[in-house]
Design a protein around this motif. Structure first.
Motif, PDB file in Angstrom:
ATOM      1  N   ASP A  23      45.339 -41.864   6.617  1.00  0.00           N
ATOM      2  CA  ASP A  23      46.515 -42.636   7.010  1.00  0.00           C
ATOM      3  C   ASP A  23      47.587 -41.806   7.707  1.00  0.00           C
ATOM      4  OD1 ASP A  23      45.397 -44.895   5.852  1.00  0.00           O
ATOM      5  OD2 ASP A  23      46.317 -44.498   3.913  1.00  0.00           O
ATOM      6  N   SER A  24      47.494 -40.485   7.602  1.00  0.00           N
ATOM      7  CA  SER A  24      48.544 -39.630   8.143  1.00  0.00           C
ATOM      8  C   SER A  24      47.946 -38.383   8.774  1.00  0.00           C
ATOM      9  CB  SER A  24      49.502 -39.218   7.025  1.00  0.00           C
ATOM     10  OG  SER A  24      50.404 -38.242   7.488  1.00  0.00           O
ATOM     11  N   LEU A  25      48.528 -37.953   9.890  1.00  0.00           N
ATOM     12  CA  LEU A  25      48.097 -36.715  10.538  1.00  0.00           C
ATOM     13  C   LEU A  25      49.005 -35.546  10.165  1.00  0.00           C
ATOM     14  CD1 LEU A  25      47.298 -38.127  14.094  1.00  0.00           C
ATOM     15  CD2 LEU A  25      45.718 -37.660  12.220  1.00  0.00           C
ATOM     16  N   LEU A  26      49.960 -35.788   9.253  1.00  0.00           N
ATOM     17  CA  LEU A  26      50.938 -34.784   8.887  1.00  0.00           C
ATOM     18  C   LEU A  26      50.316 -33.661   8.060  1.00  0.00           C
ATOM     19  CD1 LEU A  26      53.967 -33.972   8.792  1.00  0.00           C
ATOM     20  CD2 LEU A  26      54.056 -35.186   6.598  1.00  0.00           C
ATOM     21  N   ALA A  27      50.580 -32.436   8.475  1.00  0.00           N
ATOM     22  CA  ALA A  27      50.211 -31.251   7.703  1.00  0.00           C
ATOM     23  C   ALA A  27      51.503 -30.478   7.440  1.00  0.00           C
ATOM     24  CB  ALA A  27      49.231 -30.384   8.472  1.00  0.00           C
ATOM     25  N   VAL A  28      51.656 -29.939   6.230  1.00  0.00           N
ATOM     26  CA  VAL A  28      52.862 -29.205   5.874  1.00  0.00           C
ATOM     27  C   VAL A  28      52.458 -27.854   5.299  1.00  0.00           C
ATOM     28  CG1 VAL A  28      54.948 -29.170   4.456  1.00  0.00           C
ATOM     29  CG2 VAL A  28      54.108 -31.340   5.376  1.00  0.00           C
ATOM     30  N   TYR A  29      53.070 -26.799   5.820  1.00  0.00           N
ATOM     31  CA  TYR A  29      52.808 -25.442   5.345  1.00  0.00           C
ATOM     32  C   TYR A  29      54.128 -24.758   5.027  1.00  0.00           C
ATOM     33  CZ  TYR A  29      48.099 -25.862   7.274  1.00  0.00           C
ATOM     34  OH  TYR A  29      46.820 -26.257   7.550  1.00  0.00           O
ATOM     35  N   ALA A  30      54.126 -23.945   3.995  1.00  0.00           N
ATOM     36  CA  ALA A  30      55.233 -23.021   3.731  1.00  0.00           C
ATOM     37  C   ALA A  30      54.738 -21.673   4.235  1.00  0.00           C
ATOM     38  CB  ALA A  30      55.550 -22.956   2.247  1.00  0.00           C
ATOM     39  N   VAL A  31      55.378 -21.159   5.277  1.00  0.00           N
ATOM     40  CA  VAL A  31      54.937 -19.915   5.910  1.00  0.00           C
ATOM     41  C   VAL A  31      56.023 -18.868   5.714  1.00  0.00           C
ATOM     42  CG1 VAL A  31      54.149 -18.840   8.046  1.00  0.00           C
ATOM     43  CG2 VAL A  31      53.652 -21.254   7.616  1.00  0.00           C
ATOM     44  N   THR A  32      55.623 -17.694   5.247  1.00  0.00           N
ATOM     45  CA  THR A  32      56.566 -16.599   5.019  1.00  0.00           C
ATOM     46  C   THR A  32      56.259 -15.457   5.973  1.00  0.00           C
ATOM     47  OG1 THR A  32      56.748 -17.183   2.684  1.00  0.00           O
ATOM     48  CG2 THR A  32      57.459 -14.965   3.324  1.00  0.00           C
ATOM     49  N   PHE A  33      57.264 -15.072   6.746  1.00  0.00           N
ATOM     50  CA  PHE A  33      57.156 -13.957   7.685  1.00  0.00           C
ATOM     51  C   PHE A  33      57.944 -12.780   7.126  1.00  0.00           C
ATOM     52  CE2 PHE A  33      56.396 -17.642  10.223  1.00  0.00           C
ATOM     53  CZ  PHE A  33      55.596 -17.249  11.277  1.00  0.00           C
ATOM     54  N   GLU A  34      57.317 -11.639   6.972  1.00  0.00           N
ATOM     55  CA  GLU A  34      58.057 -10.437   6.609  1.00  0.00           C
ATOM     56  C   GLU A  34      58.821  -9.973   7.851  1.00  0.00           C
ATOM     57  OE1 GLU A  34      58.412  -9.306   3.574  1.00  0.00           O
ATOM     58  OE2 GLU A  34      57.051 -10.849   2.822  1.00  0.00           O
ATOM     59  N   ALA A  35      59.821  -9.147   7.661  1.00  0.00           N
ATOM     60  CA  ALA A  35      60.639  -8.664   8.783  1.00  0.00           C
ATOM     61  C   ALA A  35      59.771  -8.134   9.917  1.00  0.00           C
ATOM     62  CB  ALA A  35      61.597  -7.581   8.308  1.00  0.00           C
ATOM     63  N   GLY A  36      60.018  -8.614  11.133  1.00  0.00           N
ATOM     64  CA  GLY A  36      59.291  -8.160  12.318  1.00  0.00           C
ATOM     65  C   GLY A  36      57.984  -8.876  12.575  1.00  0.00           C
ATOM     66  N   ALA A  37      57.496  -9.658  11.627  1.00  0.00           N
ATOM     67  CA  ALA A  37      56.242 -10.397  11.834  1.00  0.00           C
ATOM     68  C   ALA A  37      56.489 -11.549  12.804  1.00  0.00           C
ATOM     69  CB  ALA A  37      55.722 -10.930  10.504  1.00  0.00           C
ATOM     70  N   HIS A  38      55.454 -11.978  13.509  1.00  0.00           N
ATOM     71  CA  HIS A  38      55.622 -13.074  14.469  1.00  0.00           C
ATOM     72  C   HIS A  38      54.284 -13.706  14.810  1.00  0.00           C
ATOM     73  CE1 HIS A  38      54.081 -10.668  17.874  1.00  0.00           C
ATOM     74  NE2 HIS A  38      54.668  -9.657  17.242  1.00  0.00           N
ATOM     75  N   THR A  39      54.360 -14.884  15.417  1.00  0.00           N
ATOM     76  CA  THR A  39      53.154 -15.518  15.943  1.00  0.00           C
ATOM     77  C   THR A  39      52.878 -14.920  17.316  1.00  0.00           C
ATOM     78  OG1 THR A  39      54.289 -17.279  17.145  1.00  0.00           O
ATOM     79  CG2 THR A  39      53.724 -17.725  14.845  1.00  0.00           C
ATOM     80  N   HIS A  40      51.634 -15.089  17.759  1.00  0.00           N
ATOM     81  CA  HIS A  40      51.323 -14.809  19.157  1.00  0.00           C
ATOM     82  C   HIS A  40      51.705 -16.085  19.917  1.00  0.00           C
ATOM     83  CE1 HIS A  40      49.351 -11.183  17.926  1.00  0.00           C
ATOM     84  NE2 HIS A  40      48.509 -11.843  17.153  1.00  0.00           N
ATOM     85  N   TRP A  41      51.925 -15.982  21.216  1.00  0.00           N
ATOM     86  CA  TRP A  41      52.216 -17.182  22.004  1.00  0.00           C
ATOM     87  C   TRP A  41      51.069 -18.158  21.830  1.00  0.00           C
ATOM     88  CZ3 TRP A  41      56.724 -18.442  23.963  1.00  0.00           C
ATOM     89  CH2 TRP A  41      57.666 -17.427  24.150  1.00  0.00           C
ATOM     90  N   HIS A  42      51.408 -19.420  21.609  1.00  0.00           N
ATOM     91  CA  HIS A  42      50.380 -20.425  21.368  1.00  0.00           C
ATOM     92  C   HIS A  42      50.938 -21.826  21.621  1.00  0.00           C
ATOM     93  CE1 HIS A  42      52.697 -20.272  17.654  1.00  0.00           C
ATOM     94  NE2 HIS A  42      52.215 -21.455  17.342  1.00  0.00           N
ATOM     95  N   ILE A  43      50.050 -22.807  21.558  1.00  0.00           N
ATOM     96  CA  ILE A  43      50.456 -24.210  21.682  1.00  0.00           C
ATOM     97  C   ILE A  43      49.933 -24.978  20.474  1.00  0.00           C
ATOM     98  CG2 ILE A  43      50.545 -24.196  24.205  1.00  0.00           C
ATOM     99  CD1 ILE A  43      47.855 -25.660  24.184  1.00  0.00           C
ATOM    100  N   HIS A  44      50.546 -26.115  20.218  1.00  0.00           N
ATOM    101  CA  HIS A  44      50.089 -27.029  19.173  1.00  0.00           C
ATOM    102  C   HIS A  44      49.721 -28.348  19.844  1.00  0.00           C
ATOM    103  CE1 HIS A  44      51.210 -24.941  15.412  1.00  0.00           C
ATOM    104  NE2 HIS A  44      52.063 -24.310  16.208  1.00  0.00           N
ATOM    105  N   PRO A  45      48.640 -28.986  19.403  1.00  0.00           N
ATOM    106  CA  PRO A  45      48.247 -30.264  20.010  1.00  0.00           C
ATOM    107  C   PRO A  45      49.199 -31.408  19.648  1.00  0.00           C
ATOM    108  CG  PRO A  45      46.797 -29.723  18.190  1.00  0.00           C
ATOM    109  CD  PRO A  45      47.682 -28.541  18.406  1.00  0.00           C
ATOM    110  N   LYS A  46      49.997 -31.203  18.608  1.00  0.00           N
ATOM    111  CA  LYS A  46      50.981 -32.208  18.196  1.00  0.00           C
ATOM    112  C   LYS A  46      52.333 -31.513  18.047  1.00  0.00           C
ATOM    113  CE  LYS A  46      47.629 -35.084  15.802  1.00  0.00           C
ATOM    114  NZ  LYS A  46      46.476 -34.482  16.386  1.00  0.00           N
ATOM    115  N   ALA A  47      53.383 -32.292  17.972  1.00  0.00           N
ATOM    116  CA  ALA A  47      54.724 -31.727  17.804  1.00  0.00           C
ATOM    117  C   ALA A  47      54.814 -30.952  16.492  1.00  0.00           C
ATOM    118  CB  ALA A  47      55.759 -32.837  17.833  1.00  0.00           C
ATOM    119  N   GLN A  48      55.802 -30.058  16.425  1.00  0.00           N
ATOM    120  CA  GLN A  48      55.964 -29.211  15.250  1.00  0.00           C
ATOM    121  C   GLN A  48      57.438 -29.115  14.896  1.00  0.00           C
ATOM    122  OE1 GLN A  48      55.156 -25.042  15.915  1.00  0.00           O
ATOM    123  NE2 GLN A  48      54.634 -24.730  13.777  1.00  0.00           N
ATOM    124  N   GLY A  49      57.744 -29.289  13.621  1.00  0.00           N
ATOM    125  CA  GLY A  49      59.091 -29.090  13.126  1.00  0.00           C
ATOM    126  C   GLY A  49      59.129 -27.805  12.319  1.00  0.00           C
TER     127      GLY A  49
END
Length: 89
Positions: A23-49
């Protein structure tokens, strides 16, 4: 769980809080980044909050200036075609 190195640089952990259902496409994650950590450039197929619970995050959407978010800050990122990077501080 430790976030996959293919998607992140530095120490990042993620906890799945809600998974998509029939019934829902919603996924929820709690993500913790240590100082200086980051994602690589990327895209998501759906919007992201993104919502910052504590610390500071720098969110950079391609073609826009980076946005600094403190605790309680949030940003909505459009779907497909939007690249971003997020850094913990």
């Amino acid at each position: 769980m430790t976030a996959p190195a293919a998607h992140f640089a530095g120490s990042v952990s993620a906890e799945e809080l809600a998974v998509p259902t029939g019934d829902s496409l919603l996924a929820v994650y709690a993500v913790t980044f240590e100082a200086g950590a980051h994602t690589h450039w990327h895209i998501h197929p759906k919007a992201q909050g993104l919502f910052v619970i504590r610390g500071v995050a720098l969110v950079h959407v391609e073609g826009h200036r980076p946005v600094r978010l403190g605790a309680g800050g949030s940003v909505w990122i459009s779907a497909i075609g939007t690249a971003q990077a997020l850094m913990g501080r």
